[in-house]
Design a protein around this motif. Structure first.
Motif, mmCIF file in Angstrom:
data_model
loop_
_atom_site.group_PDB
_atom_site.id
_atom_site.type_symbol
_atom_site.label_atom_id
_atom_site.label_comp_id
_atom_site.label_asym_id
_atom_site.label_seq_id
_atom_site.Cartn_x
_atom_site.Cartn_y
_atom_site.Cartn_z
ATOM 1 N N CYS A 27 0.727 -0.369 -5.201
ATOM 2 C CA CYS A 27 -0.049 0.628 -4.449
ATOM 3 C C CYS A 27 0.843 1.762 -3.969
ATOM 4 O O CYS A 27 0.491 2.940 -4.069
ATOM 5 C CB CYS A 27 -0.741 -0.021 -3.251
ATOM 6 N N LEU A 28 2.007 1.420 -3.447
ATOM 7 C CA LEU A 28 2.913 2.450 -2.934
ATOM 8 C C LEU A 28 3.502 3.300 -4.057
ATOM 9 O O LEU A 28 3.758 4.501 -3.864
ATOM 10 C CB LEU A 28 4.006 1.811 -2.089
ATOM 11 N N ALA A 31 0.887 5.787 -4.782
ATOM 12 C CA ALA A 31 0.890 6.779 -3.709
ATOM 13 C C ALA A 31 2.039 7.770 -3.900
ATOM 14 O O ALA A 31 1.879 8.977 -3.669
ATOM 15 C CB ALA A 31 0.997 6.089 -2.348
ATOM 16 N N TRP A 53 -4.035 14.011 -3.212
ATOM 17 C CA TRP A 53 -4.439 13.585 -1.869
ATOM 18 C C TRP A 53 -5.269 12.304 -1.863
ATOM 19 O O TRP A 53 -5.045 11.421 -1.040
ATOM 20 C CB TRP A 53 -5.187 14.710 -1.140
ATOM 21 N N VAL A 56 -2.931 9.424 -2.551
ATOM 22 C CA VAL A 56 -2.125 9.090 -1.374
ATOM 23 C C VAL A 56 -2.982 8.387 -0.325
ATOM 24 O O VAL A 56 -2.567 7.377 0.256
ATOM 25 C CB VAL A 56 -1.465 10.358 -0.786
ATOM 26 N N LEU A 57 -4.178 8.902 -0.081
ATOM 27 C CA LEU A 57 -5.038 8.291 0.932
ATOM 28 C C LEU A 57 -5.450 6.877 0.542
ATOM 29 O O LEU A 57 -5.336 5.940 1.335
ATOM 30 C CB LEU A 57 -6.275 9.153 1.175
ATOM 31 N N GLY A 60 -1.926 4.771 -0.689
ATOM 32 C CA GLY A 60 -0.915 4.754 0.369
ATOM 33 C C GLY A 60 -1.390 4.026 1.603
ATOM 34 O O GLY A 60 -0.768 3.056 2.055
ATOM 35 N N ILE A 61 -2.495 4.470 2.158
ATOM 36 C CA ILE A 61 -3.014 3.831 3.373
ATOM 37 C C ILE A 61 -3.511 2.424 3.061
ATOM 38 O O ILE A 61 -3.247 1.484 3.814
ATOM 39 C CB ILE A 61 -4.118 4.701 4.003
ATOM 40 N N GLY A 62 -4.215 2.267 1.944
ATOM 41 C CA GLY A 62 -4.710 0.941 1.562
ATOM 42 C C GLY A 62 -3.583 -0.038 1.314
ATOM 43 O O GLY A 62 -3.641 -1.198 1.747
ATOM 44 N N LEU A 64 -0.442 0.082 2.477
ATOM 45 C CA LEU A 64 0.241 -0.228 3.735
ATOM 46 C C LEU A 64 -0.599 -1.169 4.608
ATOM 47 O O LEU A 64 -0.068 -2.101 5.216
ATOM 48 C CB LEU A 64 0.569 1.057 4.494
ATOM 49 N N ALA A 65 -1.901 -0.924 4.665
ATOM 50 C CA ALA A 65 -2.780 -1.791 5.464
ATOM 51 C C ALA A 65 -2.793 -3.208 4.880
ATOM 52 O O ALA A 65 -2.735 -4.197 5.627
ATOM 53 C CB ALA A 65 -4.192 -1.218 5.512
ATOM 54 N N TYR A 66 -2.873 -3.318 3.559
ATOM 55 C CA TYR A 66 -2.863 -4.622 2.902
ATOM 56 C C TYR A 66 -1.571 -5.367 3.209
ATOM 57 O O TYR A 66 -1.591 -6.543 3.589
ATOM 58 C CB TYR A 66 -3.042 -4.444 1.389
#
Length: 190
Positions: A27-28, A31, A53, A56-57, A60-62, A64-66
């Motif tokens: 995922c990263l 991103a 964008w 990244v959204l 990146g956010i998914g 990191l949250a995971y």
């Protein structure tokens, strides 16, 4: 966690740390590709918005949250599945909710494949299935999802078994053994 010698031992199954880290890393990487598209000067504005964008959204956010949820669960020693002598508990980490399946309500557990995902279907007894559909607190959406699940897998509930510390088949075998043991003990007490 591996199987204990004692048949009534509690079995705890966690998320596989390495598989989770691999998924989070992928995922990263996606991103980072989105950041590259955003910073690329010759890129089209539409490509920057959609490819950059949104990438990244979402990733990146998914990602990191995971990773944060998985690491939190590992640090706090929160299992995904807990198998007792008379019941099964499984949880959904993001909702912080645990569900209990009593073995007295279950005929058997079996492995099913939905698209490319392996899941463990819970075959409830017919009276329990009817009670679940007749329950007052059931929303229309939940009823539709249970019906869809029944069409796809033949059972109203299924537990995902991918990305766990034990193989799905091994978990299913332990559960079916516990269901048989519980049925045998219930039959003796009558």
């Amino acid at each position: 966690m591996r199987r204990h010698d004692g048949q009534s031992a509690v079995v705890r199954v966690y998320n596989s740390l390495w598989s989770s880290m691999l998924l989070g890393t992928v995922c990263l990487i996606f991103a980072a590709g989105g950041v590259f598209l955003i910073l690329h000067e010759d890129g089209n504005t539409m490509i920057k918005i959609i490819g950059g964008w949104l990438n990244v959204l979402f990733f990146g956010i998914g990602g990191l949250a995971y990773l944060a949820v998985i690491l939190y669960m590992r640090i706090c020693h929160m299992p995904v599945i807990v198998i007792y002598a008379d019941k099964l508990e499984y949880g959904i980490p993001l909702r912080r909710k645990r569900y209990t399946v009593c073995f007295k309500d279950v005929d058997r557990f079996r492995m099913v494949k939905v698209a490319s995902s392996e899941m463990m279907a819970i075959d409830y007894k017919k009276t329990v299935v009817q009670d679940k559909f007749d329950a007052q607190e059931m929303s229309r959406l939940k009823e539709c999802l249970m019906s869809f699940n029944r069409e796809q897998t033949g059972a109203i509930e299924a537990i995902p078994t991918e990305n766990l510390s034990m193989k799905g088949k091994e978990i299913c075998d332990i559960l079916n053994e516990r269901v048989r043991m519980y049925a045998g003990e219930a039959g003796k007490s009558r």
